[in-house]
Design an enzyme around this catalytic site. Structure first.
Site, mmCIF file in Angstrom:
data_model
loop_
_atom_site.group_PDB
_atom_site.id
_atom_site.type_symbol
_atom_site.label_atom_id
_atom_site.label_comp_id
_atom_site.label_asym_id
_atom_site.label_seq_id
_atom_site.Cartn_x
_atom_site.Cartn_y
_atom_site.Cartn_z
ATOM 1 N N ASP A 204 -1.869 -51.796 -4.324
ATOM 2 C CA ASP A 204 -1.118 -50.484 -4.566
ATOM 3 C C ASP A 204 -1.838 -49.925 -5.974
ATOM 4 O OD1 ASP A 204 1.372 -48.884 -4.613
ATOM 5 O OD2 ASP A 204 1.641 -49.665 -6.649
ATOM 6 N N GLU A 271 -5.522 -48.460 -2.508
ATOM 7 C CA GLU A 271 -5.147 -47.354 -2.560
ATOM 8 C C GLU A 271 -5.527 -46.401 -3.647
ATOM 9 O OE1 GLU A 271 -0.836 -44.965 -3.202
ATOM 10 O OE2 GLU A 271 -1.004 -46.819 -4.120
#
Length: 543
Positions: A204, A271
């Site tokens: 993330d 990401e």
């Protein structure tokens, strides 16, 4: 399915993202859980995907639906137990599925014991495990950095009498990656899950790990520059030169990769949200064999859907990333579902779903599907009083948040709550989703679900679509044409983005092409001329 002994299984793989709290509830609390995922793994395996990615299920106060972790090595009781996770791993592997989990390393919950200790004083053992700074002489925050979730990225703490950095919620303080002890502790949590058999990690906000040590102000965004934040959010008005994407991040990524390499056939996908610099960041983060295996950006997660935009995005990646790898996706848990973004008013969302997954399956790279898209789910319409997303609550009504793409799966059209839960779900079940429930589509050979299975099987059967090169052909405004090639196979891929039928004539010297048994869109080829109905596809093989 993937070969468990193939270290490069991730290259060209298909990943299915599961949002645990919305997949299947087995405890009757209205929230999905790990046992529910285990029960539904056969559905995922039937699609022909290679891996699942689980959004966070770690212990958390749930201020940001689990992206605020208070214990990296514990399962939150909402989702079950560590034994439930072990059972999920075992069942997934039995079905030939790899398991990837979502690691939220850039920040923790403010209830994590590390932060509780860090905020207690300026001289304890973890005092500098988070990003602390003194105020300006007038008491204002140390610089102009903004939080993605609104307001300043700095929060005053009355115990330390300092500000701490939070790129997201104030209850999500940023860890200090300039401290090697922090990196060591985080890598040990990664090792914990590797030891339990996890096959990979989705990282993330991977470019947010390291901040500028000097805490320099971000400059304003140059006029006319694109950004990936809604206009309702002032975050997009800054050029984020100092609060993320620092060069020191590479040192940690190399340490992370070295740890994964100790365990053999493991993978990582980062990401990257970096505005106009995203592709260059992907190139930097994936080049060589000592950083991330692959990354994804937001290039195809926005509102624009055209032949020109897809070509521009893919060619920009191919130009920037020489030896790295990308993972393409059209939907995830943070964006409006793509059939809602891309279907024109009055048009068929099912046709958009079929067209989009066929395109996605033909692109060079790995691909990620988001739960519900295989059923053609559109964005749910959530009333303000039902919102759970702090991002949406903060910016309502200009931005409605992310709850519309996070509503529960619809498994059985006639069952209570569409078979998701025996209790009131944490978000309401969308009635239009009930009409597209999995049990209805299982019985329909023309359904979106059937098309997903056929297309993914087709992709797997064509080596050129999995690992081949890509090169584009000029084809007019609404037509996307490209070649996928390996040493032994050469494919022609055509996509008509227009609503009206069109014809495309193969350039002289391209060679003889035979149509392949791709799920039919009604395209035909006579000689070197392909006729395509509106929003349709043709894939042919060179003889």
């Amino acid at each position: 399915m993937t070969d468990a002994n193939n270290a490069d299984w991730w290259r060209g793989c298909v990943i299915y993202q599961v949002y645990p709290r919305s997949f299947q509830d087995t405890t009757g609390n209205g929230i999905g859980d790990l046992n529910g995922i285990s029960q539904r793994l056969r559905h995922i395996a039937s699609l022909g995907v290679d891996a699942i990615w689980l959004s966070p299920f770690f212990k958390s106060p749930m201020a940001d639906m689990g992206y605020d972790v208070s214990d990296y090595c514990e399962v939150d009781p909402l989702f079950g137990t560590i034994e439930d996770f072990d059972m999920l791993i075992a069942e997934a592997h039995r079905l030939g599925l790899k398991v990837m989990i979502d690691q939220v390393l850039s920040h923790s919950s403010d209830r994590h014991p590390w932060f509780v200790q860090s905020r207690a004083s300026r001289d304890n053992a973890r005092a500098d495990w988070y990003v602390w700074a003194d105020p300006k002489p007038d008491g204002n925050p140390p610089n102009n950095w903004l939080s993605i979730f609104g307001g300043s990225a700095w929060e005053w703490d009355s115990l330390r009498r300092q500000y701490y950095l939070h790129n997201f919620l104030a209850s999500q303080p940023d860890l200090n990656f300039h401290n090697p002890d922090v990196q060591d502790a985080l890598l040990e949590t990664v090792r914990f899950w590797l030891e339990r058999g996890v096959d990979g990690f989705r990282l993330d906000t991977v470019n947010f790990y390291v901040h500028d040590k000097q805490l320099r102000d971000n400059p304003p965004m140059p006029p006319g520059a694109a950004n990936d934040i809604p206009d309702t959010n002032p975050y997009g008005y800054q050029e984020h030169l100092y609060d993320k994407t620092q060069k020191e991040n590479l040192d940690f990524l190399k340490r992370f990769r070295a740890l994964l390499d100790e365990y053999g056939a493991r993978t990582s996908v980062g990401e990257v949200g970096d505005g106009t610099r995203s592709l260059q960041t992907v190139a930097t983060y994936t080049e060589g064999a000592d950083r991330l295996h692959m990354c994804y950006t937001f290039d195809l997660l926005g509102p624009e859907f055209s032949a020109a935009h897809v070509r521009k995005s893919v060619e920009a990646f191919e130009e920037a990333v020489k030896d790295g790898w990308i993972c393409w996706a059209f939907s995830n848990h943070d964006v409006v579902r793509h059939v809602s973004r891309w279907t024109k008013p009055g048009s068929d969302t099912g046709q958009t779903a079929r067209f989009a997954v066929t395109l996605l399956s033909c692109l060079r790279g790995s691909i990620c599907l988001y739960q519900g898209e295989e059923l053609g789910f559109e964005e749910a319409d959530i009333a303000f009083e039902d919102l759970r997303d702090p991002y949406g609550i903060r910016f309502w009504p200009g931005f409605k948040g992310r709850d519309g793409c996070r509503t529960p799966m619809a498994w059985q059209a006639q069952a209570l709550n569409a078979g998701f839960s025996a209790a009131k779900p944490w978000l309401p079940v969308q009635e239009s989703h009930r009409r597209r429930a999995a049990d209805i589509q299982e019985a329909d050979p023309r359904s979106v679900l059937a098309h997903y299975r056929e297309v993914l099987a087709f992709r797997k059967a064509q080596p050129a679509l999995v690992t081949g090169s890509v090169s584009f052909l000029d084809a007019g405004k609404d037509m996307l044409a490209f070649l996928r090639k390996t040493a032994n196979e050469k494919l022609l891929c055509l996509f008509n983005f227009a609503d009206e039928p069109t014809q495309w004539q193969a350039p002289a010297g391209l060679g003889s092409v035979t149509s392949l048994s791709l799920p039919s869109f009604g395209a035909t080829m006579v000689g070197n001329v392909v006729s395509l109905p509106g929003l349709s596809t043709f894939v042919g093989q060179f003889e």
